[in-house]
Design a protein around this motif. Structure first.
Motif, short mmCIF file in Angstrom:
data_model
loop_
_atom_site.label_atom_id
_atom_site.label_comp_id
_atom_site.label_asym_id
_atom_site.label_seq_id
_atom_site.Cartn_x
_atom_site.Cartn_y
_atom_site.Cartn_z
N UNK A 101 16.56 -5.16 2.15
CA UNK A 101 15.48 -4.28 1.69
C UNK A 101 14.66 -4.95 0.60
N UNK A 102 15.29 -5.73 -0.25
CA UNK A 102 14.54 -6.43 -1.29
C UNK A 102 13.63 -7.51 -0.70
N UNK A 103 14.10 -8.21 0.33
CA UNK A 103 13.25 -9.20 1.00
C UNK A 103 12.07 -8.50 1.68
N UNK A 104 12.36 -7.42 2.40
CA UNK A 104 11.28 -6.66 3.04
C UNK A 104 10.27 -6.22 1.99
N UNK A 105 10.77 -5.70 0.88
CA UNK A 105 9.90 -5.20 -0.18
C UNK A 105 9.03 -6.30 -0.76
N UNK A 106 9.62 -7.46 -1.02
CA UNK A 106 8.87 -8.59 -1.57
C UNK A 106 7.76 -9.02 -0.62
N UNK A 107 8.10 -9.20 0.64
CA UNK A 107 7.10 -9.63 1.61
C UNK A 107 6.04 -8.56 1.82
N UNK A 108 6.44 -7.31 1.88
CA UNK A 108 5.47 -6.22 2.04
C UNK A 108 4.52 -6.13 0.87
N UNK A 110 3.69 -8.55 -1.16
CA UNK A 110 2.83 -9.73 -1.13
C UNK A 110 1.71 -9.58 -0.11
N UNK A 111 2.06 -9.13 1.08
CA UNK A 111 1.05 -8.95 2.14
C UNK A 111 0.06 -7.86 1.74
N UNK A 112 0.56 -6.75 1.20
CA UNK A 112 -0.32 -5.66 0.79
C UNK A 112 -1.27 -6.07 -0.31
N UNK A 113 -0.76 -6.81 -1.29
CA UNK A 113 -1.61 -7.25 -2.41
C UNK A 113 -2.71 -8.18 -1.91
N UNK A 114 -2.35 -9.13 -1.07
CA UNK A 114 -3.34 -10.08 -0.56
C UNK A 114 -4.36 -9.38 0.34
N UNK A 115 -3.88 -8.53 1.25
CA UNK A 115 -4.78 -7.88 2.20
C UNK A 115 -5.77 -6.95 1.50
N UNK A 116 -5.26 -6.06 0.66
CA UNK A 116 -6.16 -5.12 -0.01
C UNK A 116 -7.01 -5.81 -1.07
N UNK A 143 -2.92 -4.17 -6.95
CA UNK A 143 -1.72 -3.45 -7.37
C UNK A 143 -1.37 -2.32 -6.41
N UNK A 144 -2.37 -1.55 -6.02
CA UNK A 144 -2.14 -0.47 -5.06
C UNK A 144 -1.73 -1.00 -3.70
N UNK A 145 -2.35 -2.11 -3.29
CA UNK A 145 -1.98 -2.73 -2.02
C UNK A 145 -0.54 -3.22 -2.03
N UNK A 146 -0.11 -3.78 -3.15
CA UNK A 146 1.28 -4.21 -3.27
C UNK A 146 2.22 -3.01 -3.15
N UNK A 147 1.86 -1.91 -3.79
CA UNK A 147 2.69 -0.71 -3.71
C UNK A 147 2.73 -0.15 -2.29
N UNK A 148 1.57 -0.10 -1.62
CA UNK A 148 1.55 0.39 -0.24
C UNK A 148 2.34 -0.55 0.68
N UNK A 149 2.22 -1.85 0.45
CA UNK A 149 3.00 -2.81 1.22
C UNK A 149 4.49 -2.62 1.01
N UNK A 150 4.87 -2.32 -0.22
CA UNK A 150 6.28 -2.07 -0.52
C UNK A 150 6.79 -0.84 0.23
N UNK A 151 6.01 0.23 0.20
CA UNK A 151 6.42 1.45 0.91
C UNK A 151 6.57 1.17 2.41
N UNK A 152 5.59 0.50 2.98
CA UNK A 152 5.64 0.17 4.40
C UNK A 152 6.88 -0.67 4.71
#
Length: 178
Positions: A101-108, A110-116, A143-152
């Motif tokens: 879950x921590x790996x998923x969270x980190x990658x999510x 990262x992807x959310x922050x970059x995308x948004x 910051x919001x993108x990172x949070x949304x990526x984390x949730x996803x």
């Protein structure tokens, strides 16, 4: 089979920091999820749902979750004996579900922050107006993108998880009182 890197793991090296990091990450994940769940109905009934509104809520929620859990965790960790902290760090390090879950969270995140962030930078560059408001909107998007990526990512972890690597599998191992 345990890799060489894992067999060299020593829970006695900075155990308080290891446990504090875990608590802070869990607070970030929880703050991101709770703020998203709260934002949708609140924004829906008040100002209307918008991507910028959701990004703002999740950015703030992730920081509040991190701060709240870190503060409480610091007091809890300080009340534990060193061997209890080391034991907990060791168990966290080798818990498959926790690592996953921590790996998923980190990658999510990262992807959310970059995308948004990239989306917002593109929008700002189209207007050719780089001022303090546009910088703020880029920061909120990252910051919001990172949070949304984390949730996803956390939801993806839960949905695709197989076996005993569940986020709550260690509850029975944790003492309630030191």
């Amino acid at each position: 089979m345990v890799s060489e890197e894992e067999s060299d793991f020593d829970a006695s090296v900075h155990p308080h920091w290891g446990l504090f990091k875990h608590v802070a990450v869990k607070g970030y994940q929880a703050g991101s999820l709770i703020s998203l769940v709260a934002a949708v109905p609140i924004l829906g009934f008040t100002t209307g749902l918008s991507l910028n509104g959701i990004l703002k809520w999740t950015a703030v929620g992730s920081f509040l979750g991190t701060g709240f859990s870190s503060t409480l965790g610091m007091f809890k960790i300080n009340g534990l004996q060193l061997d209890q902290v080391e034991d907990r760090v060791y168990r966290l390090h080798f818990n498959e579900g926790q690592v996953r879950v921590d790996k998923f969270s980190f990658y999510g995140a990262s992807i959310g922050a970059v995308a948004f962030g990239a989306k917002e930078v593109s929008s700002v560059l189209k207007t050719s107006k780089l001022d303090s408001n546009s910088m703020k909107s880029i920061g909120l998007a990252v910051l919001g993108g990172a949070a949304l990526g984390t949730v996803t990512a956390v939801v993806s972890h839960i949905v695709t998880n197989k076996g005993n690597a569940t986020p709550s599998a260690m509850k029975k191992e944790m003492p309630l009182h030191p």
